[in-house]
Scaffold this motif. Structure first.
Motif, PDB file in Angstrom:
ATOM      1  N   LEU A  42      -6.499  -0.300 108.889  1.00  0.00           N
ATOM      2  CA  LEU A  42      -5.372   0.246 109.634  1.00  0.00           C
ATOM      3  C   LEU A  42      -4.152   0.296 108.732  1.00  0.00           C
ATOM      4  CD1 LEU A  42      -5.529  -1.617 113.067  1.00  0.00           C
ATOM      5  CD2 LEU A  42      -6.446   0.625 112.477  1.00  0.00           C
ATOM      6  N   HIS A  43      -3.358   1.334 108.887  1.00  0.00           N
ATOM      7  CA  HIS A  43      -2.074   1.410 108.196  1.00  0.00           C
ATOM      8  C   HIS A  43      -1.053   0.679 109.067  1.00  0.00           C
ATOM      9  CE1 HIS A  43      -3.529   4.266 105.255  1.00  0.00           C
ATOM     10  NE2 HIS A  43      -3.974   5.059 106.209  1.00  0.00           N
ATOM     11  N   MET A  44      -0.474  -0.378 108.529  1.00  0.00           N
ATOM     12  CA  MET A  44       0.504  -1.171 109.278  1.00  0.00           C
ATOM     13  C   MET A  44       1.667  -1.556 108.380  1.00  0.00           C
ATOM     14  SD  MET A  44      -1.888  -3.769 111.500  1.00  0.00           S
ATOM     15  CE  MET A  44      -0.430  -4.604 112.064  1.00  0.00           C
ATOM     16  N   ASN A  45       2.842  -1.093 108.714  1.00  0.00           N
ATOM     17  CA  ASN A  45       4.062  -1.468 107.980  1.00  0.00           C
ATOM     18  C   ASN A  45       3.930  -1.275 106.470  1.00  0.00           C
ATOM     19  OD1 ASN A  45       5.201  -2.301 110.444  1.00  0.00           O
ATOM     20  ND2 ASN A  45       4.208  -4.290 110.244  1.00  0.00           N
ATOM     21  N   GLY A  46       3.350  -0.159 106.061  1.00  0.00           N
ATOM     22  CA  GLY A  46       3.214   0.135 104.650  1.00  0.00           C
ATOM     23  C   GLY A  46       2.054  -0.572 103.962  1.00  0.00           C
TER      24      GLY A  46
END
Length: 87
Positions: A42-46
């Protein structure tokens, strides 16, 4: 002082390590997550966060996706309806 979390209904899908099509539909866009072999990220906060099979992916009230370990998910969430894959 104590606080209680407001009841919020969220969408969630359990990553099995094999349900690629359902997860791809659930995530709505490659900007939210991607597969590398049998792994989901997952893409999360960069950052890219690896999700192991058994992890629940929750779409929060603000539209972001985050992983929740199965043991935590079972303690915090109750089902309100069954997910139906779009036809």
């Amino acid at each position: 002082m104590k606080y209680r979390k407001r009841p919020v209904e969220v969408d969630a899908l359990r990553w099995t390590g094999a349900n690629y099509v359902d997860m791809e539909t659930f995530l709505e866009s490659p900007r939210n997550g991607f597969f590398f072999g049998d792994k989901l990220y997952l893409h999360m906060n960069g950052n890219e966060v690896r999700c192991l099979p058994g992890t629940w992916i929750v779409k929060g009230a603000t539209g972001g996706y985050h992983p929740v370990p199965e043991s935590v998910f079972e303690q915090v969430y109750d089902a309100t309806e069954t997910f139906h894959h779009p036809v």
